[in-house]
Write an enzyme that holds these catalytic residues in place. Structure first.
Site, PDB file in Angstrom:
ATOM      1  N   ASP A  26       0.848  -0.976  -0.076  1.00  0.00           N
ATOM      2  CA  ASP A  26      -0.072   0.169   0.239  1.00  0.00           C
ATOM      3  C   ASP A  26       0.901   1.162  -0.116  1.00  0.00           C
ATOM      4  O   ASP A  26       2.018   1.130   0.293  1.00  0.00           O
ATOM      5  CB  ASP A  26      -0.814  -0.008   1.080  1.00  0.00           C
ATOM      6  CG  ASP A  26      -0.373  -0.491   2.343  1.00  0.00           C
ATOM      7  OD1 ASP A  26       1.040  -0.418   2.347  1.00  0.00           O
ATOM      8  OD2 ASP A  26      -1.115  -0.875   3.240  1.00  0.00           O
ATOM      9  N   ASN A  82      -7.738  -2.848  14.336  1.00  0.00           N
ATOM     10  CA  ASN A  82      -8.981  -3.185  13.909  1.00  0.00           C
ATOM     11  C   ASN A  82      -9.239  -4.352  12.961  1.00  0.00           C
ATOM     12  O   ASN A  82     -10.089  -4.482  12.273  1.00  0.00           O
ATOM     13  CB  ASN A  82      -9.571  -2.028  13.261  1.00  0.00           C
ATOM     14  CG  ASN A  82      -8.859  -1.474  11.914  1.00  0.00           C
ATOM     15  OD1 ASN A  82      -7.993  -2.214  11.571  1.00  0.00           O
ATOM     16  ND2 ASN A  82      -9.390  -0.390  11.459  1.00  0.00           N
ATOM     17  N   HIS A 116      -7.483  -4.905  10.241  1.00  0.00           N
ATOM     18  CA  HIS A 116      -7.043  -4.535   8.735  1.00  0.00           C
ATOM     19  C   HIS A 116      -5.871  -5.215   8.250  1.00  0.00           C
ATOM     20  O   HIS A 116      -4.886  -5.535   9.031  1.00  0.00           O
ATOM     21  CB  HIS A 116      -7.351  -3.107   8.417  1.00  0.00           C
ATOM     22  CG  HIS A 116      -5.987  -2.165   8.741  1.00  0.00           C
ATOM     23  ND1 HIS A 116      -5.918  -0.930   9.167  1.00  0.00           N
ATOM     24  CD2 HIS A 116      -4.585  -2.588   8.849  1.00  0.00           C
ATOM     25  CE1 HIS A 116      -4.842  -0.748   9.444  1.00  0.00           C
ATOM     26  NE2 HIS A 116      -4.080  -1.538   9.324  1.00  0.00           N
ATOM     27  N   GLU A 168      -9.906  -1.877   5.320  1.00  0.00           N
ATOM     28  CA  GLU A 168     -10.199  -1.556   6.659  1.00  0.00           C
ATOM     29  C   GLU A 168     -11.774  -2.308   6.736  1.00  0.00           C
ATOM     30  O   GLU A 168     -12.147  -2.780   5.810  1.00  0.00           O
ATOM     31  CB  GLU A 168     -10.560  -0.150   6.667  1.00  0.00           C
ATOM     32  CG  GLU A 168      -9.408   0.697   6.493  1.00  0.00           C
ATOM     33  CD  GLU A 168      -8.401   0.877   7.823  1.00  0.00           C
ATOM     34  OE1 GLU A 168      -8.636  -0.034   8.484  1.00  0.00           O
ATOM     35  OE2 GLU A 168      -8.001   1.957   7.994  1.00  0.00           O
TER      36      GLU A 168
HETATM   37  C1  F6R Z   1       1.233  -1.664   6.117  1.00  0.00           C
HETATM   38  C2  F6R Z   1       0.159  -2.071   5.986  1.00  0.00           C
HETATM   39  C3  F6R Z   1      -0.614  -2.087   7.482  1.00  0.00           C
HETATM   40  C4  F6R Z   1       0.270  -2.381   8.549  1.00  0.00           C
HETATM   41  C5  F6R Z   1      -0.580  -2.469   9.937  1.00  0.00           C
HETATM   42  C6  F6R Z   1       0.207  -2.733  11.187  1.00  0.00           C
HETATM   43  O1  F6R Z   1       1.878  -1.575   4.596  1.00  0.00           O
HETATM   44  O2  F6R Z   1      -0.360  -2.558   5.033  1.00  0.00           O
HETATM   45  O3  F6R Z   1      -1.598  -2.965   7.250  1.00  0.00           O
HETATM   46  O4  F6R Z   1       0.805  -3.866   8.397  1.00  0.00           O
HETATM   47  O5  F6R Z   1      -1.351  -1.367   9.966  1.00  0.00           O
HETATM   48  O6  F6R Z   1       0.935  -1.635  11.349  1.00  0.00           O
HETATM   49  P1  F6R Z   1       2.300  -1.752  12.490  1.00  0.00           P
HETATM   50  O7  F6R Z   1       3.063  -2.963  11.877  1.00  0.00           O
HETATM   51  O8  F6R Z   1       2.679  -0.412  12.270  1.00  0.00           O
HETATM   52  O9  F6R Z   1       1.389  -1.851  13.719  1.00  0.00           O
END
Ligand code: F6R
Length: 239
Positions: free
Chosen positions: A67, A135, A137, A142
């Site tokens: 992303d 959450n 995701h 989301e």
């Molecule tokens: C990042 C992504 C997100 C993160 C998730 C967890 O490329 O796609 O899904 O993996 O938000 O983020 P952290 O690892 O910072 O807790």
């Protein structure tokens, strides 16, 4: 799903990097889906150590990042492109032309998403790394009423904005992003999910034990035949 629990994130990073390096040794032109955020950093650190010791080369791998924020210059310190450059790509021998990103500054987001989908379909992803949102995701898929399919533009949820805005100390955090969709992620042959810290414990519980529902997007991984969930003790505390 295989679930493995480690004493801390560093041990988790070392074990997962060892697995990834051995996969590259068996297939040097492996195609990876990479994630940003705090979760994969110990894995990337350990992969860099393998490279520095001369134990692996990344010069044939291809990567697709999950992303990217919309309307944030690629050079901004908070872009996911900059994140990957800093935390991995500039420290290994990957070829620039084998690094793929969604362009969050494209003029036509639909066309950009189609371009990325086609690239992924063409090459395929052997190994996808994922982090987990508080959450539930994955990527930036989301919680919603329907599962998503291919790459698309998403308005980020309040939970994600709250979690990630700590990194945006100079400019406000973008509220939109481009992301691989749920189906794009599920096409990967093998998936490694990394979650550390007690803020992930509820999401991990739901992902593994809850209903398969787009309200917890990661629950779809229950349907994938080859998923490994790598947790530290805190993220695993409800299991
Ligand atoms: C990042 C992504 C997100 C993160 C998730 C967890 O490329 O796609 O899904 O993996 O938000 O983020 P952290 O690892 O910072 O807790």
């Amino acid at each position: 799903m295989e679930v493995r629990i480690f004493k801390d994130k560093d041990q988790l990073g070392e074990v997962l990097a060892e697995i990834l390096v051995s996969r590259i040794k068996s297939k040097p032109d492996l195609s990876f889906g990479f994630a940003t955020g705090a979760s994969p950093v110990p894995v990337y650190k350990s992969m860099i150590d393998y490279y520095r010791k001369g134990l692996v080369s990344f010069n044939k791998i291809t990567t697709f990042n999950l992303d990217e924020y919309c309307n944030l210059p690629r050079e901004d310190e908070n872009s996911y492109y900059s994140f990957m450059q800093e935390n991995l790509f500039t420290q290994i021998d990957i070829k620039e032309e084998n690094i793929n990103f969604l362009n969050g500054n494209a003029k036509d987001f639909d066309a950009e998403c189609k371009r990325y989908d086609n690239l992924i379909l063409d090459k395929g992803i052997d190994i996808q790394l994922l982090g987990l949102g508080r959450n539930g995701h994955i990527g930036f898929n989301e919680p919603a009423t329907k599962f998503t399919k291919n790459c698309f533009k998403i308005k980020l949820s309040e939970s994600t904005i709250e979690a990630n805005s700590v990194y945006f100390t100079k400019n406000p955090m973008p509220h939109y992003a481009l992301t691989m969709g749920t189906v794009s992620i599920m096409r990967a042959k093998e998936i490694f999910m990394i979650a550390t810290g007690d803020k992930k414990a509820d999401a991990i519980y739901e992902m593994i034990n809850g209903d398969i529902s787009p309200l917890c997007p990661s629950s779809v991984l229950q349907l994938h035949p080859n998923v490994h969930v790598f947790l530290d003790k805190d993220a695993a505390k409800r299991l």
